[in-house]
Design a protein around this motif. Structure first.
Motif, PDB file in Angstrom:
ATOM      1  N   ILE A 138      41.961  42.825  28.181  1.00 58.06           N
ATOM      2  CA  ILE A 138      42.128  41.491  28.760  1.00 58.06           C
ATOM      3  C   ILE A 138      40.921  40.623  28.438  1.00 58.06           C
ATOM      4  O   ILE A 138      41.066  39.464  28.023  1.00 58.06           O
ATOM      5  N   LEU A 139      39.730  41.164  28.621  1.00 59.23           N
ATOM      6  CA  LEU A 139      38.523  40.395  28.319  1.00 59.23           C
ATOM      7  C   LEU A 139      38.494  39.954  26.863  1.00 59.23           C
ATOM      8  O   LEU A 139      38.189  38.799  26.558  1.00 59.23           O
ATOM      9  N   LYS A 140      38.821  40.860  25.953  1.00 52.91           N
ATOM     10  CA  LYS A 140      38.814  40.513  24.530  1.00 52.91           C
ATOM     11  C   LYS A 140      39.824  39.418  24.234  1.00 52.91           C
ATOM     12  O   LYS A 140      39.506  38.426  23.574  1.00 52.91           O
ATOM     13  N   THR A 141      41.024  39.561  24.742  1.00 50.27           N
ATOM     14  CA  THR A 141      42.075  38.585  24.501  1.00 50.27           C
ATOM     15  C   THR A 141      41.698  37.221  25.062  1.00 50.27           C
ATOM     16  O   THR A 141      41.834  36.194  24.390  1.00 50.27           O
ATOM     17  N   ILE A 173      43.524  42.765  37.655  1.00 49.24           N
ATOM     18  CA  ILE A 173      42.804  43.836  36.961  1.00 49.24           C
ATOM     19  C   ILE A 173      41.350  43.423  36.734  1.00 49.24           C
ATOM     20  O   ILE A 173      40.422  44.193  36.995  1.00 49.24           O
ATOM     21  N   LEU A 174      41.130  42.188  36.272  1.00 49.05           N
ATOM     22  CA  LEU A 174      39.759  41.717  36.041  1.00 49.05           C
ATOM     23  C   LEU A 174      38.954  41.679  37.338  1.00 49.05           C
ATOM     24  O   LEU A 174      37.752  41.951  37.338  1.00 49.05           O
ATOM     25  N   LEU A 175      39.617  41.334  38.441  1.00 46.23           N
ATOM     26  CA  LEU A 175      38.943  41.277  39.741  1.00 46.23           C
ATOM     27  C   LEU A 175      38.812  42.664  40.380  1.00 46.23           C
ATOM     28  O   LEU A 175      38.281  42.797  41.473  1.00 46.23           O
ATOM     29  N   GLU A 176      39.333  43.658  39.665  1.00 45.45           N
ATOM     30  CA  GLU A 176      39.323  45.054  40.097  1.00 45.45           C
ATOM     31  C   GLU A 176      40.063  45.286  41.415  1.00 45.45           C
ATOM     32  O   GLU A 176      39.776  46.210  42.159  1.00 45.45           O
ATOM     33  N   GLU A 177      41.052  44.429  41.665  1.00 43.30           N
ATOM     34  CA  GLU A 177      41.961  44.665  42.783  1.00 43.30           C
ATOM     35  C   GLU A 177      42.977  45.726  42.376  1.00 43.30           C
ATOM     36  O   GLU A 177      43.482  46.461  43.215  1.00 43.30           O
ATOM     37  N   TRP A 178      43.294  45.747  41.084  1.00 49.54           N
ATOM     38  CA  TRP A 178      44.125  46.790  40.491  1.00 49.54           C
ATOM     39  C   TRP A 178      43.222  47.535  39.527  1.00 49.54           C
ATOM     40  O   TRP A 178      42.807  47.017  38.514  1.00 49.54           O
ATOM     41  N   ARG A 179      42.882  48.763  39.839  1.00 47.29           N
ATOM     42  CA  ARG A 179      41.917  49.531  39.050  1.00 47.29           C
ATOM     43  C   ARG A 179      42.608  50.413  38.012  1.00 47.29           C
ATOM     44  O   ARG A 179      43.767  50.790  38.173  1.00 47.29           O
ATOM     45  N   ALA A 180      41.839  50.742  36.993  1.00 45.74           N
ATOM     46  CA  ALA A 180      42.342  51.598  35.917  1.00 45.74           C
ATOM     47  C   ALA A 180      42.855  52.913  36.476  1.00 45.74           C
ATOM     48  O   ALA A 180      42.229  53.514  37.364  1.00 45.74           O
ATOM     49  N   GLU A 181      43.979  53.322  35.961  1.00 46.81           N
ATOM     50  CA  GLU A 181      44.634  54.592  36.313  1.00 46.81           C
ATOM     51  C   GLU A 181      45.124  54.645  37.763  1.00 46.81           C
ATOM     52  O   GLU A 181      45.484  55.705  38.256  1.00 46.81           O
ATOM     53  N   GLU A 182      45.142  53.505  38.437  1.00 49.31           N
ATOM     54  CA  GLU A 182      45.709  53.442  39.785  1.00 49.31           C
ATOM     55  C   GLU A 182      47.056  52.733  39.724  1.00 49.31           C
ATOM     56  O   GLU A 182      47.267  51.841  38.898  1.00 49.31           O
ATOM     57  N   LYS A 183      47.936  53.122  40.625  1.00 48.97           N
ATOM     58  CA  LYS A 183      49.266  52.535  40.674  1.00 48.97           C
ATOM     59  C   LYS A 183      49.157  51.066  41.075  1.00 48.97           C
ATOM     60  O   LYS A 183      48.388  50.711  41.961  1.00 48.97           O
ATOM     61  N   ILE A 184      49.924  50.228  40.385  1.00 51.06           N
ATOM     62  CA  ILE A 184      49.969  48.809  40.714  1.00 51.06           C
ATOM     63  C   ILE A 184      51.260  48.550  41.501  1.00 51.06           C
ATOM     64  O   ILE A 184      52.118  49.430  41.589  1.00 51.06           O
TER      65      ILE A 184
END
Length: 117
Positions: A80-83, A21-32
């Protein structure tokens, strides 16, 4: 993926997913990847991936659309960034500063070392 024995595999899979997710390989609102697909890719039991996905759902990083699959949430990257920043600042950086103090290493020395790398 190489797993270490010091941490539960499902937590390591969760970290792997958060990295995607951080690397944007899995993007927000997209199926993982589905549980079965990720289990196959990582060569683990699907129940272990499901446990990782459940853990990520509890943190609101991913969510399930019944019958469709899992998706990264809109707020996943920020959560994720905050955590991870909190963990770094409160756990790892504390250890670094303690070690610097014990070894009498100044911030300037670290900065010089870092810039000369």
């Amino acid at each position: 993926m190489q797993f270490n024995n010091e941490k539960a595999i499902y937590l390591q899979i969760g970290e792997y997913a958060m990295d995607r997710i951080l690397l944007e390989e899995w993007r927000a609102e997209e199926k993982i990847p589905s549980v079965r697909d990720l289990a196959s890719d990582l060569e683990v039991n699907p129940n272990t991936v499901m446990r990782a996905y459940d853990h990520l759902q509890q943190q609101e990083i991913i969510y399930n659309k019944r019958g469709i699959g899992f998706f990264a949430s809109n707020s996943a990257k920020a959560l994720i960034l905050k955590t991870r920043k909190d963990h770094f600042l409160n756990e790892e950086l504390t250890l670094v500063f303690r070690t610097m103090d014990l070894l009498d290493i100044s911030i300037e020395e670290v900065n010089t070392y870092y810039q000369n790398r």
